[in-house]
Design a protein around this motif. Structure first.
Motif, PDB file in Angstrom:
ATOM      1  N   LEU A  20       0.842  -1.201   0.000  1.00  0.00           N
ATOM      2  CA  LEU A  20       0.000   0.000   0.000  1.00  0.00           C
ATOM      3  C   LEU A  20       0.877   1.251   0.000  1.00  0.00           C
ATOM      4  CD1 LEU A  20      -2.827  -0.975   2.533  1.00  0.00           C
ATOM      5  CD2 LEU A  20      -2.990  -0.809   0.042  1.00  0.00           C
ATOM      6  N   PRO A  21       0.343   2.370  -0.468  1.00  0.00           N
ATOM      7  CA  PRO A  21       1.156   3.586  -0.596  1.00  0.00           C
ATOM      8  C   PRO A  21       1.760   4.046   0.730  1.00  0.00           C
ATOM      9  CG  PRO A  21      -0.929   3.840  -1.760  1.00  0.00           C
ATOM     10  CD  PRO A  21      -1.034   2.581  -0.983  1.00  0.00           C
ATOM     11  N   TRP A  22       2.889   4.717   0.599  1.00  0.00           N
ATOM     12  CA  TRP A  22       3.526   5.417   1.728  1.00  0.00           C
ATOM     13  C   TRP A  22       3.035   6.850   1.650  1.00  0.00           C
ATOM     14  CZ3 TRP A  22       8.617   3.903   4.222  1.00  0.00           C
ATOM     15  CH2 TRP A  22       9.045   4.865   5.155  1.00  0.00           C
ATOM     16  N   LEU A  23       2.371   7.329   2.693  1.00  0.00           N
ATOM     17  CA  LEU A  23       1.829   8.677   2.739  1.00  0.00           C
ATOM     18  C   LEU A  23       2.703   9.535   3.631  1.00  0.00           C
ATOM     19  CD1 LEU A  23      -0.637  10.542   1.992  1.00  0.00           C
ATOM     20  CD2 LEU A  23      -1.661   9.788   4.159  1.00  0.00           C
ATOM     21  N   ASP A  24       3.291  10.582   3.057  1.00  0.00           N
ATOM     22  CA  ASP A  24       4.150  11.490   3.816  1.00  0.00           C
ATOM     23  C   ASP A  24       3.441  12.828   3.936  1.00  0.00           C
ATOM     24  OD1 ASP A  24       6.486  12.268   5.191  1.00  0.00           O
ATOM     25  OD2 ASP A  24       7.249  13.252   3.387  1.00  0.00           O
ATOM     26  N   LEU A  25       3.203  13.240   5.161  1.00  0.00           N
ATOM     27  CA  LEU A  25       2.397  14.428   5.426  1.00  0.00           C
ATOM     28  C   LEU A  25       3.264  15.660   5.622  1.00  0.00           C
ATOM     29  CD1 LEU A  25      -0.004  12.778   8.034  1.00  0.00           C
ATOM     30  CD2 LEU A  25      -0.255  12.869   5.549  1.00  0.00           C
ATOM     31  N   GLY A  26       2.900  16.756   4.962  1.00  0.00           N
ATOM     32  CA  GLY A  26       3.662  17.990   5.096  1.00  0.00           C
ATOM     33  C   GLY A  26       5.106  17.811   4.674  1.00  0.00           C
TER      34      GLY A  26
ATOM     35  N   GLU B  27       1.616  18.254   0.372  1.00  0.00           N
ATOM     36  CA  GLU B  27       2.207  19.569   0.662  1.00  0.00           C
ATOM     37  C   GLU B  27       1.288  20.637   0.084  1.00  0.00           C
ATOM     38  OE1 GLU B  27       3.907  22.592   1.970  1.00  0.00           O
ATOM     39  OE2 GLU B  27       4.885  20.695   2.499  1.00  0.00           O
ATOM     40  N   SER B  28       0.979  21.665   0.854  1.00  0.00           N
ATOM     41  CA  SER B  28       0.013  22.679   0.407  1.00  0.00           C
ATOM     42  C   SER B  28       0.652  23.988  -0.030  1.00  0.00           C
ATOM     43  CB  SER B  28      -1.002  22.962   1.523  1.00  0.00           C
ATOM     44  OG  SER B  28      -0.351  23.479   2.673  1.00  0.00           O
ATOM     45  N   ARG B  29       1.928  24.210   0.290  1.00  0.00           N
ATOM     46  CA  ARG B  29       2.569  25.488  -0.042  1.00  0.00           C
ATOM     47  C   ARG B  29       3.078  25.478  -1.473  1.00  0.00           C
ATOM     48  NH1 ARG B  29       6.360  25.211   5.169  1.00  0.00           N
ATOM     49  NH2 ARG B  29       6.157  23.029   4.552  1.00  0.00           N
ATOM     50  N   ALA B  30       2.694  26.503  -2.254  1.00  0.00           N
ATOM     51  CA  ALA B  30       2.932  26.508  -3.695  1.00  0.00           C
ATOM     52  C   ALA B  30       4.411  26.360  -4.052  1.00  0.00           C
ATOM     53  CB  ALA B  30       2.362  27.788  -4.316  1.00  0.00           C
ATOM     54  N   ARG B  31       5.287  27.096  -3.402  1.00  0.00           N
ATOM     55  CA  ARG B  31       6.710  27.031  -3.760  1.00  0.00           C
ATOM     56  C   ARG B  31       7.305  25.676  -3.404  1.00  0.00           C
ATOM     57  NH1 ARG B  31      10.247  31.979  -1.970  1.00  0.00           N
ATOM     58  NH2 ARG B  31      11.576  31.132  -3.628  1.00  0.00           N
TER      59      ARG B  31
ATOM     60  N   ARG C 149       4.414  10.747  -6.081  1.00  0.00           N
ATOM     61  CA  ARG C 149       3.440  11.735  -6.525  1.00  0.00           C
ATOM     62  C   ARG C 149       3.312  12.829  -5.480  1.00  0.00           C
ATOM     63  NH1 ARG C 149      -2.439  11.685  -6.514  1.00  0.00           N
ATOM     64  NH2 ARG C 149      -2.440   9.548  -5.704  1.00  0.00           N
ATOM     65  N   VAL C 150       3.280  14.067  -5.955  1.00  0.00           N
ATOM     66  CA  VAL C 150       3.084  15.211  -5.079  1.00  0.00           C
ATOM     67  C   VAL C 150       1.601  15.563  -5.080  1.00  0.00           C
ATOM     68  CG1 VAL C 150       3.684  17.614  -4.599  1.00  0.00           C
ATOM     69  CG2 VAL C 150       5.391  16.070  -5.620  1.00  0.00           C
ATOM     70  N   ILE C 151       0.991  15.580  -3.898  1.00  0.00           N
ATOM     71  CA  ILE C 151      -0.411  15.960  -3.761  1.00  0.00           C
ATOM     72  C   ILE C 151      -0.444  17.383  -3.215  1.00  0.00           C
ATOM     73  CG2 ILE C 151      -2.623  15.432  -2.685  1.00  0.00           C
ATOM     74  CD1 ILE C 151      -1.735  12.538  -2.449  1.00  0.00           C
ATOM     75  N   GLY C 152      -0.699  18.331  -4.094  1.00  0.00           N
ATOM     76  CA  GLY C 152      -0.640  19.742  -3.730  1.00  0.00           C
ATOM     77  C   GLY C 152      -1.938  20.245  -3.134  1.00  0.00           C
ATOM     78  N   GLN C 153      -2.277  19.764  -1.945  1.00  0.00           N
ATOM     79  CA  GLN C 153      -3.507  20.149  -1.264  1.00  0.00           C
ATOM     80  C   GLN C 153      -3.280  20.182   0.243  1.00  0.00           C
ATOM     81  OE1 GLN C 153      -6.016  16.852  -2.856  1.00  0.00           O
ATOM     82  NE2 GLN C 153      -7.422  18.471  -3.499  1.00  0.00           N
ATOM     83  N   ARG C 154      -4.190  20.851   0.932  1.00  0.00           N
ATOM     84  CA  ARG C 154      -4.226  20.696   2.380  1.00  0.00           C
ATOM     85  C   ARG C 154      -4.679  19.284   2.699  1.00  0.00           C
ATOM     86  NH1 ARG C 154      -3.967  24.880   5.715  1.00  0.00           N
ATOM     87  NH2 ARG C 154      -5.260  23.794   7.244  1.00  0.00           N
TER      88      ARG C 154
END
Length: 228
Positions: free
Chosen positions: A87-93, A116-120, A138-143
């Protein structure tokens, strides 16, 4: 309980601070860490040094010990995760990419989701991911609150939120088999001691890179929710 695979590592004598050479030797001893993995990590280190001049990804002083303070500090989580985990490895922030990019570099065939939610930071993570050839990352660009729920095999978070809040935000991604790996610095033992109501099998492992720091390791008993 989690069975931690044995990993041959050099012993750090007394209270001496491990060196950058020690850090690279430790990495090479990790199962599955080959020349290609070290090359991917070298790309990350070079890009980090350059990008840190444009945005403050990490402390400038920490770059003098980048292999120890950021690469091994992230990679030390891997021995707690059986290689057969699918199953996926989920890395928060994920921020600067730790531990997410390091995990993906060392296990390129494993799906790694970096929230990660910060645009830069999102832009940086995408550039680094592509340069390192991490096709399954994969980068998930959301809160985190907006990320769609799914079961994950591992949940990691480095300096993301206090333990109680972190569990409240992310337990929906956890099953009874999900391995939680939470570097917490000097607050690890106290945060675990203060945790109330959650049914868990957590303990604190001493960090390899800082004798004063700890990593909370374990599972949530029964998966999601609190005991009544």
């Amino acid at each position: 309980m989690i069975t931690t695979p044995e990993v041959p590592i050099s012993e750090v004598p007394g209270q001496d601070v491990p060196t950058e050479e020690w850090a690279r030797d430790w990495l090479r001893a990790l199962p599955g860490c080959d020349d290609a993995a070290m090359d991917r990590l070298a790309v990350l280190v070079d890009m980090l040094r350059e990008e840190n001049q444009r945005q403050n990804l990490v402390s400038a002083r920490s770059l003098d010990q980048v292999w120890l303070r950021h690469i091994v500090d992230s990679a030390q989580l891997l021995p707690h995760v059986p290689r057969e985990t699918t199953l996926p490895w989920l890395d928060l922030g994920t921020g600067a990419g730790f531990p997410g990019l390091v995990v993906a570099a060392l296990r390129p065939d494993h799906e790694v989701l970096m929230v990660e939610s910060r645009a830069r930071r999102i832009e940086w993570l995408e550039r680094a991911r592509i340069a390192m050839g991490l096709e399954k990352a994969r980068v998930i660009g959301q809160r985190l609150e907006l990320v769609e729920s799914q079961p994950c095999g591992v949940i990691s978070a480095r300096a993301f939120a206090p333990l109680e809040k972190l569990l409240a935000l992310s337990s929906r991604f956890s099953t009874s088999d999900t391995i939680w790996l939470l570097p917490k610095g000097q607050s690890a033992s106290q945060e675990l001691q203060d945790l109330r109501n959650w049914r868990h099998v957590f303990h604190v492992e001493q960090s390899l890179t800082d004798p004063q720091a700890g990593v909370i390791v374990g599972t949530l008993a029964g998966g999601k929710g609190k005991s009544r």
